[in-house]
Design a protein around this motif. Structure first.
Motif, PDB file in Angstrom:
ATOM      1  N   PRO A  92     -12.879   2.787 -19.846  1.00 13.88           N
ATOM      2  CA  PRO A  92     -11.600   2.907 -19.158  1.00 13.88           C
ATOM      3  C   PRO A  92     -10.787   1.635 -19.305  1.00 13.88           C
ATOM      4  N   ALA A  93      -9.489   1.786 -19.476  1.00 14.73           N
ATOM      5  CA  ALA A  93      -8.616   0.620 -19.583  1.00 14.73           C
ATOM      6  C   ALA A  93      -8.442  -0.003 -18.200  1.00 14.73           C
ATOM      7  N   PRO A  94      -8.541  -1.316 -18.112  1.00 15.87           N
ATOM      8  CA  PRO A  94      -8.389  -1.960 -16.812  1.00 15.87           C
ATOM      9  C   PRO A  94      -6.971  -1.836 -16.307  1.00 15.87           C
ATOM     10  N   GLU A  95      -6.829  -1.680 -14.999  1.00 20.98           N
ATOM     11  CA  GLU A  95      -5.504  -1.659 -14.396  1.00 20.98           C
ATOM     12  C   GLU A  95      -4.918  -3.066 -14.414  1.00 20.98           C
ATOM     13  N   GLY A 128      -2.657   6.127 -34.806  1.00 19.72           N
ATOM     14  CA  GLY A 128      -2.552   6.373 -33.376  1.00 19.72           C
ATOM     15  C   GLY A 128      -3.680   5.788 -32.565  1.00 19.72           C
ATOM     16  N   SER A 129      -4.767   5.378 -33.232  1.00 15.21           N
ATOM     17  CA  SER A 129      -5.922   4.813 -32.519  1.00 15.21           C
ATOM     18  C   SER A 129      -5.753   3.345 -32.181  1.00 15.21           C
ATOM     19  N   LEU A 130      -4.714   2.676 -32.696  1.00 11.33           N
ATOM     20  CA  LEU A 130      -4.617   1.222 -32.565  1.00 11.33           C
ATOM     21  C   LEU A 130      -4.734   0.727 -31.121  1.00 11.33           C
ATOM     22  N   PRO A 131      -3.965   1.241 -30.143  1.00  9.41           N
ATOM     23  CA  PRO A 131      -4.093   0.693 -28.780  1.00  9.41           C
ATOM     24  C   PRO A 131      -5.506   0.820 -28.213  1.00  9.41           C
ATOM     25  N   ALA A 132      -6.130   1.969 -28.445  1.00  6.49           N
ATOM     26  CA  ALA A 132      -7.488   2.156 -27.929  1.00  6.49           C
ATOM     27  C   ALA A 132      -8.465   1.209 -28.607  1.00  6.49           C
TER      28      ALA A 132
END
Length: 501
Positions: free
Chosen positions: A8-11, A124-128
C-alpha cells in the motif's frame, strides 16, 4: 528479474512537500509523446515537475535504442547522477523506453544505483514501480513482452497548449535490417478510429489547433483490421474535426504510400502541405540490403505525385550514410536522389552497429573515416539545396503558428509555416505581441539554410490556443484547487498513488 511486491502507498501528511520529477527524453517523436504520458502519470500520482535548475527527487530517462550515441548519453548521465545519489540517497532514477526494453537487467548491472527499469509496453506501471522501489529498497525491473495498455489512454502533461501528438498505432510489421524497433515495440497495433477522433476532439476542447498523427509506419494504419484505405479516411476525418486548423503526420513508409493518401492531403484544407518521406539510401542495392521494400524509382514517383497535387509542399527525409557494403557508387546514388528530390530538410545519420539487428553482423562494415567523409559531403550538398529552396520563399506570404516568444536579445517571434518551415518573425514597433498558439501572417524577407526571416511586419489572428496559453500561465502562478488538474495535464481517471518524502 526482481520480484515485485505489492504494497500500500503511504498516506502523505499535509506538511510533506510533494516529490518533484524530471523526464529526460532521447529519440523520436514517439518518445516525446511517451514522455508526455509519463509526466501525466507522475502528475496524477502526486508528483510535481521540478523547477528549472533544481535537482528533481525523481529522474526518468525515456530512452532510444536506434543509435549508439543514445547509449553513451544515457550511461554518461547515469554516471553523473550516481554522485548526486551518494549525497541524496532519496533520489530515485528510472530508465524506460526502447533501451530499457532491450537491455533489461543489463542497466541495473552497469548502474546498480538505478531504482526502476520499465519497458515500452508498460509505461503505466511507473508510479507503482517507484513506490515499490522505495518500499522494498531495491531495484524494480518490469519488462512486458506485449502492450499492457495503449499509451493514449494514460494521463498526459502536454508540452504545449496549441499542438498535440496523437498516436494512431504502435509497433511495426517491417523488418528493416538496421532497425531494432520492431523487436522492442512489437507488431503493429492500431487504435480504433473512434478512439482517435475522441482524443482529437478532447484536445480541441483544451484549445489545441494543431495535431500530429504518430505511428512507427503511420500510413500502414489499418493493417490490423485489414482496411488498406484506413489512413486516408482517418486523415480526412481528423481534418474535418471542428476547431482543428492543422493536421500533420509522421512517419510514413514509401512502400505503403498510396494515391488515396495524396488525394486526402490535397483535398483536405487542414492537412498541411508537408511530407516527411524517409529515403534511407539512394542506391537500390543498399535499399535491398536494408530490406526496404521499395526502390528509388517508386520513391521519386511518390514525390512527383505529391508535388503535382500540392505544388508548395515541403518534403523532408531521413538518410543513413555508411550502411554495410555501401560503395562510392552507392553513395553517389544517394547524392543524385538528393539533387533530384530537392528536400527542404534532411535528417542524416551515420550508420552505427546496433547489436541484435541483422546489419550488425553483415560483412563489409564501412570504416569510420569513410563514413564521416561521405556524411560531410552529403550535409554540404543538402545545406546548399535547403538554402536555395528557402531563398525561393522570399517574398512569399506565410501564416505562422507562433510557438515561441522573443527571448534574450531576440526581437522576433518564432513559429512554423503551414509547410512546417521554421520562421522567425520580427515584431513591428507598437504591434500587439502574439501569444504561443496565435497565428501571424507575414512576408518572408530573408532565408537561411534552416529557417526563414519575416521582418516586414505582420497581421495577428488570435486563437483559442493563445487563450489556452493565457489560462495555463495564470494557473501556473497559483496552486490548483483540490480536484483541479494541473496546468497542461489531462486526468483520465487513473488511480492515484500518493507520494511523500
Amino acid at each position: 528479474m526482481t520480484e515485485l511486491i505489492d504494497s500500500p502507498a503511504p498516506e502523505t501528511s499535509t506538511a510533506e512537500a510533494p516529490r518533484s520529477y524530471e523526464v529526460k527524453t532521447y529519440g523520436c517523436q514517439m518518445n516525446v509523446h511517451d514522455s508526455e504520458r509519463l509526466s501525466g502519470l507522475l502528475d496524477d500520482a502526486g508528483y510535481v515537475p521540478a523547477d528549472t535548475g533544481d535537482q528533481a527527487d525523481v529522474v526518468v530517462f525515456n530512452t532510444c535504442a536506434v543509435r549508439e550515441n543514445a547509449d553513451n548519453r544515457l550511461y554518461g548521465n547515469l554516471g553523473r547522477l550516481a554522485q548526486v545519489k551518494e549525497r541524496r540517497p532519496d533520489l530515485q532514477i528510472a530508465v524506460g523506453g526502447c533501451m530499457a526494453q532491450k537491455d533489461r537487467d543489463t542497466i541495473v548491472k552497469k548502474a546498480p544505483w538505478v531504482d526502476v527499469v520499465f519497458g515500452t509496453h508498460n509505461m503505466g506501471s511507473l508510479p507503482a514501480l517507484l513506490e515499490r522501489a522505495r518500499h522494498n529498497q531495491e531495484a524494480q525491473v518490469e519488462i512486458l513482452e506485449s502492450l499492457d495498455v495503449f499509451p493514449s489512454t494514460l494521463p498526459t502533461r502536454r508540452e504545449s497548449q496549441h499542438s498535440g501528438w496523437v498516436s494512431i498505432s504502435v509497433g511495426c510489421n517491417n523488418t528493416c535490417t538496421f532497425c531494432i524497433v520492431p523487436s522492442l515495440r512489437g507488431k503493429e497495433k492500431d487504435r480504433r478510429p473512434g478512439d482517435i477522433l475522441a482524443e482529437v476532439e478532447a484536445l480541441v476542447a483544451d484549445g489545441v489547433v494543431e495535431v500530429t498523427l504518430l505511428g512507427q509506419n503511420v500510413n500502414s494504419y489499418g493493417a490490423e483490421f485489414r482496411d488498406k484505405g484506413a489512413f486516408a479516411k482517418l486523415l480526412r476525418a481528423v481534418g474535418n474535426v471542428e476547431g482543428i486548423e492543422r493536421v500533420r503526420f509522421t512517419s510514413p513508409h514509401p512502400a505503403a504510400f498510396s494515391d488515396d493518401v495524396i488525394d486526402a492531403m490535397a483535398e483536405t484544407p487542414t492537412v498541411m502541405p508537408q511530407l516527411h518521406m524517409p529515403l534511407q539510401s539512394g542506391s537500390d542495392t543498399i535499399l535491398k540490403s536494408m530490406r526496404r521494400s521499395y526502390r528509388t524509382s517508386r520513391f521519386m514517383r511518390i514525390l512527383d505525385s505529391v508535388r503535382e497535387r500540392i505544388p508548395h509542399a515541403a518534403i523532408t527525409t531521413d538518410i543513413i550514410v555508411g550502411f554495410p557494403g555501401e560503395t562510392e557508387e552507392d553513395f553517389q546514388g544517394t547524392m543524385d536522389i538528393v539533387r533530384r528530390a530537392r528536400f527542404s530538410q534532411a535528417f542524416t545519420f551515420q550508420y552505427s552497429i546496433r547489436p541484435g539487428t541483422p546489419a550488425a553482423t553483415m560483412p563489409d562494415q564501412i570504416p569510420k573515416e569513410v563514413v564521416q567523409e561521405r556524411f560531410e559531403r552529403l550535409i554540404a550538398l543538402q545545406d546548399e539545396i535547403a538554402w536555395d529552396e528557402n531563398k525561393a520563399q522570399i517574398g512569399r506570404e506565410v501564416e505562422v503558428l507562433v510557438t515561441a516568444l522573443p527571448h534574450g536579445d531576440s526581437p522576433r517571434l518564432s513559429g512554423r509555416a503551414a509547410d512546417n518551415r521554421l520562421v522567425h518573425v520580427g515584431i513591428p514597433d507598437g504591434a500587439e505581441v502574439a501569444r504561443p498558439g496565435d497565428f501571424v501572417t507575414a512576408t518572408v524577407t530573408d532565408a537561411k539554410p534552416y529557417f526563414l526571416l519575416a521582418d516586414s511586419g505582420y497581421s495577428l489572428r488570435r486563437s483559442r490556443a493563445g487563450d489556452a496559453y493565457d489560462r495555463a500561465q495564470a494557473e501556473s502562478c497559483g496552486a490548483p484547487t483540490p480536484g483541479q488538474s494541473k496546468a497542461g495535464a489531462t486526468n483520465l481517471g487513473m488511480p492515484t498513488i500518493r507520494v511523500g518524502n
